[in-house]
Design an enzyme around this catalytic site. Structure first.
Site, mmCIF file in Angstrom:
data_model
loop_
_atom_site.group_PDB
_atom_site.id
_atom_site.type_symbol
_atom_site.label_atom_id
_atom_site.label_comp_id
_atom_site.label_asym_id
_atom_site.label_seq_id
_atom_site.Cartn_x
_atom_site.Cartn_y
_atom_site.Cartn_z
ATOM 1 N N ASP A 35 5.651 -41.012 -25.874
ATOM 2 C CA ASP A 35 4.275 -41.105 -26.364
ATOM 3 C C ASP A 35 3.385 -41.992 -25.511
ATOM 4 O OD1 ASP A 35 3.564 -39.638 -28.563
ATOM 5 O OD2 ASP A 35 4.525 -40.983 -29.989
HETATM 6 C C1 GLC Z 1 8.541 -43.144 -31.317
HETATM 7 C C2 GLC Z 1 7.832 -41.919 -31.826
HETATM 8 C C3 GLC Z 1 8.328 -40.690 -31.126
HETATM 9 C C4 GLC Z 1 8.289 -40.865 -29.646
HETATM 10 C C5 GLC Z 1 9.011 -42.132 -29.225
HETATM 11 C C6 GLC Z 1 8.880 -42.408 -27.767
HETATM 12 O O1 GLC Z 1 9.859 -43.154 -31.717
HETATM 13 O O2 GLC Z 1 8.002 -41.776 -33.203
HETATM 14 O O3 GLC Z 1 7.563 -39.571 -31.505
HETATM 15 O O4 GLC Z 1 8.883 -39.750 -29.070
HETATM 16 O O5 GLC Z 1 8.486 -43.215 -29.925
HETATM 17 O O6 GLC Z 1 7.589 -42.705 -27.389
HETATM 18 C C1 GLC Z 2 5.522 -44.414 -30.364
HETATM 19 C C2 GLC Z 2 5.839 -45.436 -29.326
HETATM 20 C C3 GLC Z 2 4.848 -46.545 -29.319
HETATM 21 C C4 GLC Z 2 3.452 -45.988 -29.290
HETATM 22 C C5 GLC Z 2 3.243 -45.015 -30.434
HETATM 23 C C6 GLC Z 2 1.909 -44.395 -30.430
HETATM 24 O O1 GLC Z 2 5.837 -44.906 -31.601
HETATM 25 O O2 GLC Z 2 7.117 -45.966 -29.528
HETATM 26 O O3 GLC Z 2 5.108 -47.411 -28.274
HETATM 27 O O4 GLC Z 2 2.513 -47.008 -29.341
HETATM 28 O O5 GLC Z 2 4.200 -44.009 -30.362
HETATM 29 O O6 GLC Z 2 1.740 -43.555 -31.525
#
Ligand code: GLC
Ligand code: GLC
Length: 810
Positions: A483
């Protein structure tokens, strides 16, 4: 250092001190009504949606931490204490908290009195039950005051914690006998209220927080409790609590119990009132009648135990390693259920107000859940598919109550569509229920446009096929699984959301990770097409998958590992030519799982590079070298200090991808080594470093660049649960559901001599014995079913209820 121990027989983790490094929580509830319950009875309850229908208030990021919950105060002379230590923090003579499957039991004692608090949500009802049992272990008669206390939330948790100018004037309650009804906003648009009751006559009650606590006191020293006298306050506005006061006299050795019920009640809109302004109490009466006696509570607890025992009987392993057994048989599957229920909404790190159900999150959660309750998995898949757009792209999240896409975040996360194929394929491999492919699913919740689910899968596949960049790799859009890899964002303003700033699509930024997904799930899609007789389309899909494989092996290969992406200027990300962030974990795991480079040495090289460059004592970090400065062209990933989160933290979610990839290569020793490093039950002894619960995975462990290397954060709600279960249950212990039946394909450490496993699959329970006297890491020499040898390693489907299987490795 440990702060408790596993009780495997009871399927409980027993915490032996209230002062755990962080609150160690449990989840109560299995379907509609949920409670978060910490080892000091902190937490809150909600019905279906943690943001919109929250029953009790909770203050995140509070000081002291975890203040607010269902609290029971015992006043014994001048001593006031709680069985779970909080909030008075009166030192206890003894304490334990047993977190079990859907229930928790806290037992504390002080000055010869023992108080046991059993908390659970009964299967099929929308309430939390708290049974308090007081026992007099002293040799004098004890006269005690017992006070209960919950603080009501005015339903919408976000509004509740921001809109004070309104909320201080809206609160309303009714009190009748031992029952408190919280009915804020019921006079207008709500047709639901909360009820908090105890099954015995009370001395007094309170519903105004100011009256009960005192304006300048806190939960640690409520004035009514200090004085031993309720105010019988009926709240009008301000903050609302529910508190009962009971007097208890116990002769030496005597004990007495009290059943408190906190419930959610709903009326049909035309039957809201029994008299003007007076709520219709019928649903509350019906609910409370079910939990009036201790015997009824015992029966409900039995139901809950049976519910879990039945679920967990679907997959049970017996190895020589008790830690592995408890992880696989109890805690990992339990966490899979919780993540399925919560997605990423409500934990001690997710406020319950932010994200609804993540599209990719929910699709992946299904991978670890589908064997438990396939009917609910089916329903969830259809809900998810209904939010897809016509062009195959998807909203990034949807709302659990309305089941509609979340327009505030929108779409453009280009990995999302392919996860739909992943979960549908997992569902059919588990159940053989191809009829799901004919279910008509909407586009963007518009049912006039509904088409069969199979068509949705095709739109997913086509979306990626059509949206490719200059290297023929998939466009990344706003981000992919990671993300924080926001290659089209270019945000220079503090406070802007990395997730929605900038164009959702750039013309050139590409993701090798999505390419790996396309190969893996494209193959699974083609299998579905073939199995349903659409050979022509299957052949096309196979060709497209072959093209993508070629693109990965060409532009996606850096020489020693797979490239991560190409940025908006078409520069590589995750390549030796980069100054920072030269190698990333995700494409190594996903591409090898997809089979890319397995026959030509690239897969092996990639995994060797992971070991050499990313592996640490506590797991594999996401990338190296960590970003030390903010890279405008990369986005949020470079916003985190080195070693945290996506910037070189150990993301527990993608560690199992490497373990799976090692299994694809046949390396059982290495696969288990990777698997164990992030596995909480193996980290129990270092709880003072790891800090989060030793019975569940957390999202992230600080990487080697961080000063707190090894410290976990963000426990419970993470795709890690589903992926580690997929990894251990399918790739390592080798029970692989396929469209044809159960395939046996273990990959284990060479010195693991064998194990037994019970797996119920499509109506048959297979009792499987794995024999590894040969001491290999992978390879099945022979399989017998009820004594007779079979060809290959896929168990033939059968009408029999029980089957004995012996697998000889070699
Ligand atoms: C969090 C989010 C997931 C994403 C991951 C890596 O676990 O819930 O959707 O793939 O972070 O950014
Ligand atoms: C996921 C990631 C986090 C980011 C978020 C955004 O949870 O782990 O680092 O800020 O997504 O939605």
């Amino acid at each position: 250092m440990k702060f408790g121990y596993f009780d495997d027989e009871a399927k409980e983790y027993v915490i032996t001190t209230p002062k755990t490094p962080l609150p160690w929580i449990n989840y109560l509830g299995s379907q509609d009504f949920f409670g978060l319950f910490s080892n000091t009875a902190g937490g809150y309850d909600f019905y279906k949606d943690a943001k919109l229908l929250r029953l009790t208030r909770y203050r995140y990021n509070n000081c002291p931490l975890d203040n607010g919950g269902r609290y029971y105060y015992i006043k014994d002379g001048d001593t006031i204490w709680n069985p779970g230590w909080q909030p008075t923090q009166t030192p206890l003579d003894s304490y334990s908290c047993r977190h079990g499957l859907g229930y928790s039991v806290i037992t504390g004692s002080k000055n010869g009195v023992e108080a046991k608090l059993e908390a659970f949500v009964p299967v099929g009802d929308s309430c939390e039950i708290n049974r308090i049992t007081l026992t007099n272990d002293s040799d004098v008669t004890k006269t005690l005051d017992l006070f209960s206390m919950v603080e009501f939330c005015l339903w919408n948790a976000e509004d509740d914690s921001t809109n004070f100018q309104r909320n201080f004037s809206t609160g309303e309650v009714e009190v009748i006998g031992s029952t408190i009804y919280h009915k804020t906003e019921y006079r207008e648009r709500r047709n639901h209220y909360a009820v908090y009751s105890v099954n015995k006559p009370i001395e007094g009650f309170d519903t105004s927080r100011d009256a009960f606590v005192g304006v300048y006191n806190g939960f640690a020293n409520p004035e009514a409790v200090l004085e031993g006298k309720s105010r019988n306050s009926v709240a009008h506005g301000w903050a609302l609590v529910g508190s009962h006061h009971l007097k208890v006299t116990l002769t030496p050795g005597a004990c007495e119990d009290f059943v408190f019920v906190l419930g959610y009640c709903e009326n049909p809109v035309d039957q809201k009132f029994e008299a003007p302004g007076i709520i219709n109490k019928k649903p509350a009466d019906e609910l409370l009648a079910k939990y009036k006696t201790s015997a009824q509570v015992d029966a409900a607890l039995d139901d809950l135990h049976n519910y879990w025992n039945k679920l967990l009987s679907t997959y049970r392993v017996d190895t020589e390693d008790e830690r592995l057994n408890r992880l696989v048989n109890v805690w990992n599957q339990y966490q899979c259920m919780v993540t399925f229920n919560m997605s990423r909404s409500a934990s001690y790190y997710e406020s319950g107000m932010g994200r609804g159900m993540g599209f990719r999150d929910s699709c992946q959660d299904l991978l670890g859940f589908v064997h438990l309750i396939p009917e609910r998995a089916r329903e969830r898949i259809i809900d998810i598919a209904n939010t897809q757009f016509e062009d195959g792209s998807t909203y990034h999240q949807y709302q659990p109550l309305t089941k509609k896409g979340n327009a505030a975040i929108g779409g453009g996360f280009n990995d999302d569509p392919l996860w739909l194929i992943a979960c549908v394929s997992a569902y059919i491999r588990e159940t053989g229920d191809f009829s799901i492919l004919d279910e008509k699913c909407a586009f963007d919740s518009d049912f006039s446009k509904a088409v069969p689910l199979m068509e949705h899968l095709d739109r997913s596949f086509c979306y990626t096929t059509k949206n490719r960049g200059p290297h023929k790799l998939p466009l990344i859009g706003r981000a992919d699984w990671n993300d924080c890899l926001n290659l089209n964002c270019f945000s220079a303003e503090p406070g802007e959301s990395f997730q929605i700033t900038g164009p959702s699509e750039g013309p050139v930024a590409e993701s090798v990770f999505i390419a790996g997904m396309y190969v893996k799930y494209g193959k699974e899609y083609s299998d579905l097409l073939r199995a349903t007789g659409n050979t022509a389309r299957a052949d096309e899909v196979d060709m497209l998958v072959a093209d993508m494989t070629a693109a990965i092996e060409d532009a996606g290969w850096d020489g020693e590992w797979f490239v991560r992406a190409y940025d908006a200027n078409s520069n590589p990300v995750g390549s030796h030519v980069c100054e920072e962030g030269q190698i990333y974990i995700e494409p190594q795991g996903m591409c090898v799982m997809a089979g890319v480079g397995v026959d030509n040495g690239k897969a092996q090289k990639a995994l060797d590079s992971v070991k050499e460059r990313l592996d640490t004592k506590y797991g594999i970090v996401l990338l190296q070298p960590a970003y030390t400065k903010y890279h405008l062209e990369l986005g949020e990933i470079s916003s985190y200090p080195p070693g945290y989160k996506e910037n070189a933290g150990i993301f527990c979610h993608n560690n199992p991808w490497i373990a799976c990839a090692e299994a694809v290569m046949g390396h059982g020793d290495r696969a288990f080594e990777v698997f164990k490093k992030t596995c909480p039950v193996y980290l129990e002894e270092i709880s003072e470093i790891h800090r989060t619960e030793p019975y569940v995975y957390c999202q992230m462990v600080a990487g080697c660049d961080a000063p707190s290397h090894g410290e976990g954060k963000n426990s419970w709600l993470t795709g890690t649960a589903a992926w580690t279960f997929t990894c251990i249950s399918q790739y390592l212990l080798g029970i692989q559901p396929t469209l044809q039946g159960l395939q046996l394909n273990p990959c284990i450490p060479h010195d693991m001599k064998g194990y037994k496993l019970d797996r119920t699959y499509r109506g048959t329970t297979y009792h499987i014995t794995f024999d590894n006297a040969a001491g290999v890491e992978k390879g099945v020499k022979s399989v017998t079913v009820d004594g007779a040898p079979i060809e290959g390693n896929i168990l033939p489907l059968t009408d029999k209820k029980e089957v004995e299987v012996v697998v000889t490795m070699g």
